[in-house]
Design a protein around this motif. Structure first.
Motif, PDB file in Angstrom:
ATOM      1  N   ALA A  70      -5.737   6.504   1.512  1.00  0.00           N
ATOM      2  CA  ALA A  70      -5.552   5.121   1.073  1.00  0.00           C
ATOM      3  C   ALA A  70      -6.889   4.518   0.671  1.00  0.00           C
ATOM      4  O   ALA A  70      -7.956   4.944   1.131  1.00  0.00           O
ATOM      5  CB  ALA A  70      -4.911   4.299   2.188  1.00  0.00           C
ATOM      6  N   ALA A  82      -7.348  -1.740   0.393  1.00  0.00           N
ATOM      7  CA  ALA A  82      -6.008  -2.095   0.877  1.00  0.00           C
ATOM      8  C   ALA A  82      -6.060  -2.715   2.274  1.00  0.00           C
ATOM      9  O   ALA A  82      -5.116  -3.378   2.691  1.00  0.00           O
ATOM     10  CB  ALA A  82      -5.109  -0.862   0.889  1.00  0.00           C
ATOM     11  N   THR A 111       0.843  -1.200   0.000  1.00  0.00           N
ATOM     12  CA  THR A 111       0.000   0.000   0.000  1.00  0.00           C
ATOM     13  C   THR A 111       0.878   1.250   0.000  1.00  0.00           C
ATOM     14  O   THR A 111       1.904   1.293   0.680  1.00  0.00           O
ATOM     15  CB  THR A 111      -0.925   0.003   1.243  1.00  0.00           C
ATOM     16  OG1 THR A 111      -1.709  -1.189   1.215  1.00  0.00           O
ATOM     17  CG2 THR A 111      -1.852   1.208   1.246  1.00  0.00           C
TER      18      THR A 111
END
Length: 183
Positions: free
Chosen positions: A70, A74, A62
């Motif tokens: 993010a 992930a 990641t």
């Protein structure tokens, strides 16, 4: 001085009594991601860099960005459990013991979160030791709102009492707050 002593006692007791949990979560994390411990350089007291340690909740490949930037995809299934239960934060007790953090304080950000750093610097927040939890965290204010977060951090630091110190810890352990959002 009293707060630092409490930090040390709290971290030591947490690591001693939490040791079996730390071992079990590390072993499960090995099967989940192959790399259960996550290390990342963060902004510490007086903008001094330090390496934060916690349990990995996202896939090892990641991007190294703030959680709110993010992708939710992930996060591993076990990582989702760790985040929801806040057990991913347990290894940060080492950071508390080493003196990089306190159980209660502003959450440490990344050096690339320039807006948040500027807002915190303007309000004197970076003069404090960063923490595992605090007023912002128990009120679900995260790094996706840098001005509000810096204001809340400053408010907490200006009015922090010994009672608040324990209140924020117990609120976090009891499940108050959801942690940093992800997209």
């Amino acid at each position: 001085m009293l707060i630092r002593l409490l930090d040390i006692v709290f971290a030591f007791c947490g690591l001693v009594f939490g040791f079996p949990v730390l071992v079990i979560l590390t072993l499960i994390g090995l099967f989940d991601t192959g790399s259960p411990i996550f290390r990342q350089v963060r902004v510490g007291r007086n903008k001094k860099p330090f390496t934060l340690v916690k349990f990995r909740t996202m896939k090892p490949d990641t991007a190294n960005v703030a959680s709110h930037l993010a992708s939710a995809s992930a996060i591993t299934p076990f990582g989702g459990f760790l985040r929801k239960s806040k057990l991913d934060e347990l290894p940060q007790l080492w950071n508390v013991l080493w003196g990089d953090m306190s159980p209660v304080g502003p959450r440490p950000c990344l050096f690339n979160q320039e807006e948040l750093i500027a807002e915190r610097e303007q309000r004197g927040v970076l003069n404090a030791r960063p923490g595992i939890t605090g007023l912002a965290q128990v009120n679900e204010i995260d790094m996706s709102t840098p001005v509000l977060l810096a204001e809340t951090d400053a408010q907490m630091l200006q009015s922090l009492t010994l009672a608040d110190y324990f209140k924020y810890i117990f609120m976090t352990v009891a499940g108050k707050g959801s942690g940093d959002r992800v997209r």
